[in-house]
Scaffold this motif. Structure first.
Motif, PDB file in Angstrom:
ATOM      1  N   SER A   1      -2.447  -9.792   4.004  1.00  0.00           N
ATOM      2  CA  SER A   1      -1.962  -8.417   4.183  1.00  0.00           C
ATOM      3  C   SER A   1      -0.903  -8.365   5.261  1.00  0.00           C
ATOM      4  N   ILE A   2      -1.092  -9.143   6.302  1.00  0.00           N
ATOM      5  CA  ILE A   2      -0.069  -9.178   7.343  1.00  0.00           C
ATOM      6  C   ILE A   2       1.217  -9.760   6.770  1.00  0.00           C
ATOM      7  N   LEU A   3       1.074 -10.769   5.945  1.00  0.00           N
ATOM      8  CA  LEU A   3       2.257 -11.364   5.322  1.00  0.00           C
ATOM      9  C   LEU A   3       3.038 -10.322   4.533  1.00  0.00           C
ATOM     10  N   LEU A   4       2.327  -9.509   3.814  1.00  0.00           N
ATOM     11  CA  LEU A   4       3.000  -8.460   3.055  1.00  0.00           C
ATOM     12  C   LEU A   4       3.700  -7.484   3.981  1.00  0.00           C
ATOM     13  N   LEU A   5       3.058  -7.184   5.079  1.00  0.00           N
ATOM     14  CA  LEU A   5       3.689  -6.288   6.050  1.00  0.00           C
ATOM     15  C   LEU A   5       4.993  -6.901   6.556  1.00  0.00           C
ATOM     16  N   VAL A   6       4.921  -8.179   6.894  1.00  0.00           N
ATOM     17  CA  VAL A   6       6.113  -8.866   7.403  1.00  0.00           C
ATOM     18  C   VAL A   6       7.216  -8.863   6.361  1.00  0.00           C
ATOM     19  N   ALA A   7       6.834  -9.128   5.116  1.00  0.00           N
ATOM     20  CA  ALA A   7       7.847  -9.139   4.056  1.00  0.00           C
ATOM     21  C   ALA A   7       8.486  -7.766   3.906  1.00  0.00           C
ATOM     22  N   ALA A   8       7.649  -6.741   4.008  1.00  0.00           N
ATOM     23  CA  ALA A   8       8.197  -5.391   3.877  1.00  0.00           C
ATOM     24  C   ALA A   8       9.186  -5.091   4.992  1.00  0.00           C
TER      25      ALA A   8
END
Lengths: 639, 109, 167
Positions: C146-153
């Motif tokens: 989920s953090i990865l997705l945040l970073v990607a966003a």
């Protein structure tokens, strides 16, 4: 304060002075330099006096420098009467000279002024280390540092090309001597596995332990060969340092340095290091008879040789330089025939009158605005009376006229040479010394009459020379007094009276084993009268060069030694160096370095072709790599 | 062991693997040969999908849920990577006109 | 029955894959990829991966592909022109790809299957089992993802921001 601390302080004072002056001296007011420069030398003198009155004696070890198995090199100082004697000469006469140079060097700017005293303190330190060291390693350290100080001080006015060249010449010749010293030390190490004086001398086969005892027992032949070798190698060192034949050519050129430097280094102390060496190594020289004889022969020949050249010199300092060379020849003659204490007495008296002569000459040079050609002087007796008187005292001392100290010391040597029993070679050497004494009378007289008598030369640069400053006159006066009365501490030359020096040094170097007779005293006085007569005749002598111009040329060119050395050594070395630079250094070594760089660049250039910038190429390489890896893995898995 | 009992029929797990291999190679070809950067990204997505297929197939063969979990993670990562890659593409090609990846060759030695 | 379903789906997937690589227009490539994804989701369903099937359709086909379509819409329909600058690229690529294919086939021959860990398929692949796995054993990777997705966003927003000096 223990003797051990005092001994170390003798060394530390000038070292501290040198460091202070090197670091801060030129930023602080001149008064700082004036106090520190000579002050530390006088402090060492006081410390030496303290040791003298405490009758100190001992081998003091301060720390161990090298310890490798059973081989040990400590930092130790050997305090015996010989080292105290030398210390007194160095610090006493050195103190007077350094004080004198406060006035002589006054025209220098502040940084150079401090630099001068720094170098002088370095020299004093090195010379003290040389005479106080208790083992061969630190003896050589002091020896080499003295050579360095000489280089620094000769080339003090480094803006002058001639000074730089002279400094280099002195240093190179000194290094030749250093090599001899080091090789001699190696032979001693290999033979006896000892580094300290007491260690080596104690092990000289059959010798009773302790320094200062003469070895009377016979040696095995193997040891004798080694010791002869050591004797000759040390002789090389002594010859280089003391400017004897054949390593003498640097001393006249060394006069490029300031006059106090000439007084201190090239008259009173450094050039006497060779004499000290022979004295200190006397247990070796007592056994190595060939080397011992060689010392005497070299001394006598140099004495005559230098005296003849001094006849034709026109620069006042050069006359004194050759005279130094000649007088040291006397010292070598003395220690070479076994009369060690006589040699050291002459060392002391020579320090007095030669320093006196140089400093008085310095007064004249200073007043004449740095003119050193004696033909342009003349008539100074009326204008610079005190200087002229002191110069006369020194000159008469040099010639060897009673009651000045030179008479007692020089004649003692000649008398001992004359009366040594059963040794014809020494009698021949006496003859050489006798002739030299006469010639000494002549050239000294010429020097004095030319500079001080008669009418002022029309080429005089200064009509009315100013009297020297007090700080320059007082040391000269002190030395004049010492030269006048100093002889009376040892009057054995005339057969009666005290022999202070001999008694003092006997514990360190032994005293000679024969006594003179009536004939010796008669010869002594004969020598003095003839020499004084020549001194006087020099005023009226006609130029003899008209009869033999070739002789004049030979002497002026110093027997062509410089030219011979140039052809024999300097040019071939230059050629070799040029060859090495052109054909070895540039193509091989430089090229190796440069080519490595070019190779790296070419490699990088080649490899950078793979970086095309195209994404698809990179992916291709990627996939290709993966394929290769997979192939390898499969092949290995299946095999 | 490799046979899977699916809906009454017997399938072999190696078929799934073969399909995955073909899809992966097709994706690799796309990355190597195509010059439109968008298509390259799409080909990468194809490769990722092939990998997901292998994961799920083995998950079924071993009856271990971890394979599917990993496939989910892989999908997430693929989504994130596609987002960022497209953002970069959009940034680069907003100002330029040509869409040829060979134009982006300034970082060369 | 299942075999038939499999082969149909597989054929569609392969055709879609070829389409991805072969079409010149990117829009067609994208649509081919969608076909591949849908076929794969069917295959997932065959393999008892219900949740993954659903996620594949929703996330991959539904979100990621739509994203690609938006970008194509933004950048305009472009056709690849000409032969490009790297002439040997095609040949070398074909070579490597064939080798790769052969390797994979060879690897497949040597696959050693082991016994299944469990025999019971009733719980396998259900939402419950995925949930249990994600929230117990693999909680940490789940959160990291989920953090990865945040970073990607964040990265995407930053990279596509409007520059001030741009029109």
């Amino acid at each position: 304060m223990s003797n051990q601390t005092l001994a170390l302080l003798i060394l530390l004072f000038p070292a501290a002075g040198a460091i202070l002056l090197a670091g801060r001296g030129w930023r602080l007011p001149r008064i700082f330099t004036v106090i520190v420069g000579p002050g530390v030398v006088w402090a060492s003198f006081v410390a030496t006096l303290a040791l003298l009155f405490a009758k100190a004696s001992g081998d003091f070890t301060y720390w161990t420098w090298i310890k490798s198995g059973t081989f040990e090199v400590p930092f130790n100082l050997l305090i015996d009467n010989l080292s105290i004697f030398m210390s007194l000469v160095i610090t006493g006469v050195g103190g007077l000279i350094v004080t004198y140079s406060v006035g002589y060097m006054e025209h220098e700017d502040d940084p150079s002024y401090a630099r001068f005293f720094c170098y002088m303190d370095v020299f004093i330190f090195s010379m003290l280390l040389l005479v106080l060291a208790g083992n061969f390693v630190f003896l050589i350290v002091g020896w080499a540092m003295v050579g360095l100080s000489s280089y620094l001080l000769i080339g003090f006015w480094y803006q002058r090309h001639s000074a730089v060249v002279a400094a280099r010449k002195a240093f190179v010749m000194n290094v030749i001597g250093d090599v001899g010293m080091i090789l001699g030390t190696f032979v001693l190490f290999v033979t006896y596995h000892q580094a300290t004086f007491q260690g080596v001398f104690g092990r000289l086969n059959g010798c009773p332990r302790g320094v200062g005892q003469q070895c009377l027992l016979p040696f095995t032949s193997g040891d004798t060969f080694n010791l002869e070798l050591v004797g000759f190698l040390f002789l090389v060192g002594a010859v280089a340092k003391s400017a004897q034949l054949p390593l003498h050519t640097w001393l006249p050129d060394a006069m490029e340095g300031p006059t106090p430097v000439s007084a201190l280094i090239h008259a009173a102390t450094m050039v006497t290091a060779g004499v000290y060496l022979v004295g200190r190594m006397h247990p070796i020289f007592d056994v190595a008879t060939y080397a011992h004889n060689a010392v005497a022969i070299i001394g006598a020949v140099t004495a005559l040789f230098a005296a003849t050249i001094a006849i034709v010199q026109v620069d006042i300092k050069r006359v004194l330089a050759y005279s130094t060379m000649s007088q040291i020849g006397y010292m070598f003659l003395a220690v070479g025939i076994g009369a060690y204490t006589a040699g050291f007495f002459h060392l002391l008296s020579h320090a007095f009158f030669k320093a006196l002569l140089f400093m008085a000459a310095g007064n004249v040079i200073h007043a004449m605005h740095d003119e050193q050609d004696m033909r342009k002087y003349g008539g100074l007796w009326n204008q610079m009376r005190p200087t002229a008187i002191t110069f006369l005292v020194g000159s008469l001392s040099l010639v060897g006229v009673i009651p000045f100290v030179g008479f007692f010391s020089k004649e003692q040597i000649l008398g001992l040479a004359f009366s040594k029993p059963d040794d014809n070679m020494v009698h021949v050497l006496w003859g050489v010394g006798f002739a030299t004494a006469l010639i000494t009378g002549f050239y000294t007289g010429r020097m004095w009459w030319l500079s001080f008598w008669g009418k002022p030369s029309p080429q005089r640069p200064v009509e009315h020379p100013h009297a020297p400053r007090l700080v320059m006159m007082v040391p000269v006066a002190i030395l004049a007094i010492l030269a006048s009365v100093g002889g009376f501490i040892q009057t054995t030359a005339i057969g009666i009276g005290p022999s202070t020096v001999t008694d003092f040094l006997a514990s360190a170097v032994g005293s000679q084993r024969w006594e003179g007779g009536g004939a010796e005293i008669a010869v002594t006085f004969l020598t003095m009268i003839l020499a004084a007569g020549l001194f006087a005749w020099a005023l009226y002598s006609r130029p003899w060069s008209a009869y033999a111009p070739w002789a004049q040329r030979l002497l002026e060119r110093k027997y062509y030694f410089d030219e011979i050395y140039d052809w024999a050594f300097a040019r071939p070395t230059d050629w070799v160096a040029g060859f090495a630079l052109r054909d070895i250094e540039r193509p091989v070594i430089d090229a190796a370095v440069v080519d490595t760089g070019l190779l790296a660049r070419a490699g990088a250039g080649g490899l950078s072709l793979t970086q095309s910038g195209y994404f698809r190429n990179y992916v291709l390489v990627f996939v290709g790599g993966a394929v290769v890896a997979a192939v390898i893995l499969i092949v290995r898995a299946n095999s | 062991m490799s046979t899977l009992n699916i809906g009454g029929s017997q399938l072999d797990a190696s078929w799934f693997l073969l399909l995955s291999a073909i899809l992966f190679v097709l994706g690799a070809v796309g990355v190597l040969v195509r010059r439109n950067p968008l298509v390259i990204l799409i080909s990468i997505e194809l490769m990722l999908n092939a990998a997901n297929l292998v994961l799920v197939a083995f998950s079924r063969q071993l009856v271990n849920i971890e394979g599917q979990l990993f496939a989910l993670m892989s999908m997430t990562v693929a989504a994130a990577e596609a987002v960022v890659g497209l953002a970069i593409l959009v940034d680069i090609f907003r100002t330029r006109d040509a869409e040829d990846i060979d134009d982006l060759s300034e970082m060369h030695g | 029955m299942a075999i038939a379903v499999f082969f149909v789906a597989a054929a569609l997937a392969v055709l879609g894959g070829i389409g991805v690589v072969a079409f010149h227009q990117p829009i067609r490539s994208v649509l081919s990829l969608v076909v591949v994804m849908l076929s794969l989701s069917v295959i997932f369903l065959l393999l008892n991966a219900q949740f993954v099937f659903a996620v594949q359709i929703i996330v991959y086909a539904g979100a990621v592909m739509v994203l690609f379509l938006f970008v194509i819409a933004l950048l305009g329909p472009a056709r690849e022109l000409g032969r490009g600058r790297l002439r040997f690229q095609g040949w070398l690529s074909a070579l490597f790809v064939l080798i790769l294919l052969g390797l994979m086939w060879g690897l497949l021959q040597g696959v050693q299957y082991r016994q299944p860990d469990k025999g019971d398929l009733s719980f396998f692949g259900t939402v419950q089992s995925i949930g249990v796995g994600l929230f117990t054993t693999y909680l940490y990777p789940f959160e990291l993802t989920s953090i990865l997705l945040l970073v990607a966003a964040i990265g995407a927003i930053y990279l596509s921001r409007k520059r001030i000096d741009d029109v």
